[in-house]
Structure formats: structure tokens, C-alpha cells
Design a protein around this motif. Sequence first.
Motif, PDB file in Angstrom:
ATOM      1  N   ASP A  27      39.067  31.610  47.031  1.00 42.17           N
ATOM      2  CA  ASP A  27      39.461  31.673  48.445  1.00 42.17           C
ATOM      3  C   ASP A  27      39.664  33.124  48.879  1.00 42.17           C
ATOM      4  N   HIS A  28      40.252  33.926  48.012  1.00 44.72           N
ATOM      5  CA  HIS A  28      40.490  35.326  48.362  1.00 44.72           C
ATOM      6  C   HIS A  28      39.175  36.101  48.443  1.00 44.72           C
ATOM      7  N   LEU A  29      38.273  35.850  47.508  1.00 44.55           N
ATOM      8  CA  LEU A  29      36.974  36.522  47.554  1.00 44.55           C
ATOM      9  C   LEU A  29      36.231  36.166  48.836  1.00 44.55           C
ATOM     10  N   ALA A  30      36.286  34.891  49.215  1.00 46.99           N
ATOM     11  CA  ALA A  30      35.629  34.465  50.455  1.00 46.99           C
ATOM     12  C   ALA A  30      36.230  35.172  51.656  1.00 46.99           C
ATOM     13  N   ALA A  31      37.565  35.302  51.678  1.00 44.28           N
ATOM     14  CA  ALA A  31      38.241  35.972  52.788  1.00 44.28           C
ATOM     15  C   ALA A  31      37.864  37.445  52.868  1.00 44.28           C
ATOM     16  N   CYS A  32      37.504  38.018  51.718  1.00 44.58           N
ATOM     17  CA  CYS A  32      37.116  39.435  51.678  1.00 44.58           C
ATOM     18  C   CYS A  32      35.622  39.633  51.936  1.00 44.58           C
ATOM     19  N   VAL A 125      24.337  36.722  21.402  1.00 35.75           N
ATOM     20  CA  VAL A 125      24.131  35.907  22.603  1.00 35.75           C
ATOM     21  C   VAL A 125      24.346  36.703  23.888  1.00 35.75           C
ATOM     22  N   GLN A 126      25.336  37.575  23.913  1.00 40.53           N
ATOM     23  CA  GLN A 126      25.717  38.259  25.149  1.00 40.53           C
ATOM     24  C   GLN A 126      25.118  39.647  25.315  1.00 40.53           C
ATOM     25  N   GLY A 127      24.752  40.276  24.238  1.00 41.68           N
ATOM     26  CA  GLY A 127      24.333  41.662  24.350  1.00 41.68           C
ATOM     27  C   GLY A 127      25.496  42.508  24.849  1.00 41.68           C
ATOM     28  N   GLN A 128      25.300  43.220  25.951  1.00 41.73           N
ATOM     29  CA  GLN A 128      26.346  44.073  26.515  1.00 41.73           C
ATOM     30  C   GLN A 128      27.197  43.361  27.564  1.00 41.73           C
ATOM     31  N   LEU A 129      26.891  42.105  27.845  1.00 40.87           N
ATOM     32  CA  LEU A 129      27.612  41.398  28.903  1.00 40.87           C
ATOM     33  C   LEU A 129      29.060  41.130  28.526  1.00 40.87           C
ATOM     34  N   GLN A 130      29.977  41.609  29.362  1.00 41.23           N
ATOM     35  CA  GLN A 130      31.406  41.334  29.231  1.00 41.23           C
ATOM     36  C   GLN A 130      31.982  41.159  30.635  1.00 41.23           C
ATOM     37  N   PRO A 131      33.054  40.404  30.765  1.00 46.28           N
ATOM     38  CA  PRO A 131      33.705  40.311  32.079  1.00 46.28           C
ATOM     39  C   PRO A 131      34.190  41.681  32.543  1.00 46.28           C
ATOM     40  N   ASP A 132      34.199  41.866  33.850  1.00 53.48           N
ATOM     41  CA  ASP A 132      34.762  43.090  34.421  1.00 53.48           C
ATOM     42  C   ASP A 132      36.271  42.963  34.596  1.00 53.48           C
ATOM     43  N   LEU A 133      36.725  41.734  34.817  1.00 50.54           N
ATOM     44  CA  LEU A 133      38.144  41.455  34.984  1.00 50.54           C
ATOM     45  C   LEU A 133      38.424  40.075  34.419  1.00 50.54           C
ATOM     46  N   VAL A 199      48.197  36.385  41.043  1.00 53.80           N
ATOM     47  CA  VAL A 199      46.755  36.352  40.815  1.00 53.80           C
ATOM     48  C   VAL A 199      46.023  37.055  41.951  1.00 53.80           C
ATOM     49  N   VAL A 200      46.375  36.717  43.181  1.00 53.62           N
ATOM     50  CA  VAL A 200      45.694  37.294  44.344  1.00 53.62           C
ATOM     51  C   VAL A 200      45.930  38.800  44.423  1.00 53.62           C
ATOM     52  N   GLN A 201      47.107  39.262  44.049  1.00 52.39           N
ATOM     53  CA  GLN A 201      47.383  40.700  44.067  1.00 52.39           C
ATOM     54  C   GLN A 201      46.433  41.448  43.127  1.00 52.39           C
ATOM     55  N   VAL A 202      46.243  40.896  41.928  1.00 50.30           N
ATOM     56  CA  VAL A 202      45.345  41.539  40.961  1.00 50.30           C
ATOM     57  C   VAL A 202      43.917  41.542  41.481  1.00 50.30           C
ATOM     58  N   VAL A 203      43.473  40.398  41.994  1.00 49.13           N
ATOM     59  CA  VAL A 203      42.102  40.286  42.493  1.00 49.13           C
ATOM     60  C   VAL A 203      41.899  41.179  43.712  1.00 49.13           C
ATOM     61  N   SER A 204      42.914  41.278  44.566  1.00 42.46           N
ATOM     62  CA  SER A 204      42.810  42.111  45.757  1.00 42.46           C
ATOM     63  C   SER A 204      42.596  43.577  45.386  1.00 42.46           C
ATOM     64  N   ARG A 205      43.327  44.059  44.393  1.00 45.93           N
ATOM     65  CA  ARG A 205      43.140  45.443  43.947  1.00 45.93           C
ATOM     66  C   ARG A 205      41.737  45.637  43.381  1.00 45.93           C
ATOM     67  N   PHE A 206      41.272  44.646  42.648  1.00 43.59           N
ATOM     68  CA  PHE A 206      39.940  44.733  42.047  1.00 43.59           C
ATOM     69  C   PHE A 206      38.863  44.769  43.129  1.00 43.59           C
ATOM     70  N   VAL A 207      39.012  43.931  44.135  1.00 41.56           N
ATOM     71  CA  VAL A 207      38.045  43.906  45.237  1.00 41.56           C
ATOM     72  C   VAL A 207      38.045  45.245  45.968  1.00 41.56           C
ATOM     73  N   ASP A 208      39.223  45.803  46.206  1.00 42.24           N
ATOM     74  CA  ASP A 208      39.314  47.096  46.890  1.00 42.24           C
ATOM     75  C   ASP A 208      38.551  48.179  46.127  1.00 42.24           C
ATOM     76  N   GLN A 209      38.559  48.067  44.819  1.00 41.69           N
ATOM     77  CA  GLN A 209      37.911  49.093  43.987  1.00 41.69           C
ATOM     78  C   GLN A 209      36.399  48.905  43.872  1.00 41.69           C
ATOM     79  N   HIS A 210      35.944  47.651  43.952  1.00 35.84           N
ATOM     80  CA  HIS A 210      34.559  47.383  43.579  1.00 35.84           C
ATOM     81  C   HIS A 210      33.681  46.726  44.626  1.00 35.84           C
ATOM     82  N   HIS A 211      34.263  46.208  45.699  1.00 33.48           N
ATOM     83  CA  HIS A 211      33.426  45.543  46.684  1.00 33.48           C
ATOM     84  C   HIS A 211      32.771  46.586  47.585  1.00 33.48           C
TER      85      HIS A 211
END
Length: 214
Positions: A27-32, A125-133, A199-211
Motif C-alpha cells: 500500500d505504501h509503495l502504491a501511494a509513492c 541458483v541465485q548468482g548475485q541476486l540478493q534482496p535490497d531490503l 514497517v512503513v517508516q523503514v520502507v518510506s526511507r528506502f523509497v526516498d533513497q531509491h525511487h
Amino acid sequence: MTRRGRFITLEGSEGAGKSTNMDAVCDHLAACGVDYYPTREPGGTPMAEALRNLLLSRWEESVSGLSELLVVFAARAQHIENEIIPRLQRGQWVVCDRFTDATFAYQGHGRKVPLARIEQLETWVQGQLQPDLTLYLDVAVEVAQRRVDAREAEKDRLELEQRDFFTRVREGYLQRAEQHKRIVVINAGQELAQVQEDVVQVVSRFVDQHHKGS
């Protein structure tokens, strides 16, 4: 050139509230204005979902930790190749309910499969793929078990495990969180509204940095 999308995962044992908090993330990603794709593991493709059903079904025969491990990574290989990587390459963000941290926690610490085996499969299986957050929803084992017991749905094979198994799983997650800066520990034993706010606070900071639109 299209900018690669970001990969966010949610982790936690049964009863941690992943599904509810995943909704809050989306929901937060959609709002952003973030173009995102929600998915889960094991699963995420028709074949991977079939493997998920095999993994969680109750069997009369015993199921070894190694068998679980191989099924999980077979499903993950399908998921990564057919969904995760193509979407990230198109610039879409992927939000996944569990990923490889769960494998280290459940099959590594819970089932006591040597971590080196998991690391080998992870690289293959993943190679270099890792989650960003990664958001790890941490809750005391007894609290999580009470939540699972309160559900109306029939328990799957993993949910039927004993407390000592889930204690090892939690220890595995906390160990991973100490080792990887991308993992943010959220106190999931709080009231739901507070957990979602954290949760939303963490995601909000991440979006500010990377979106790219921010």
C-alpha cells in the motif's frame, strides 16, 4: 536505459504477521507511485506453487531437511528465472513474502542442514541476486504459536513443528540479521498498528533513497 527495480523481502516465522505487513508495504509503495509486484516463496509461478504444496503437505513418511532444501531451491529457481529477474530488469520493484533468509532459518537452523550446503545452492541458483531490503518480523516463539493456534485454517506440515524447532528458526533469523545490514529487525510482538507504522517508516526511507521519482 531502464533502471533496475528494487527487491524487498519480508521474513518471519509463522504467526509473525508477514501477510498483513506485506499489505502495508505494498500500500505504501502504491501511494509513492512505485510500480511493484507482490509474490511469495516457496511459490510465485505455477510450477513453484505446486512444489510449495508438496513441501507443506502432510506425509506419512518422514521428510528430511535435505529433501525440503532441494524442493525449496527448485521452486526458487523457477521463481527467479520466470518472475523476479525479468521484472527487476524491467524496472519493476518486487516484494516477496520470504526468500533465502527463510531457507537458512528453517532448513539450516531448524532442520540442522549444514549452512555450507545452503550457501552452495544459493550461489548456484541465485548468482548475485540478493534482496535490497529485508524486513524481519521478530516475535517471541510462544506469542507466534498462540497466533497460529488461533487461526481457523488447518495447520500445514511446518506449522505442526514443536517449539524447539521454531526457537532454532528464530535464532537463525536473528543471526542472519546480525550478519547482513540489509535486514531490518521489526518488533512484531507489538500491537499491529505500531508494527505497521514501524514497517512503513523503514520502507518510506528506502523509497526516498531509491525511487527514481523521488
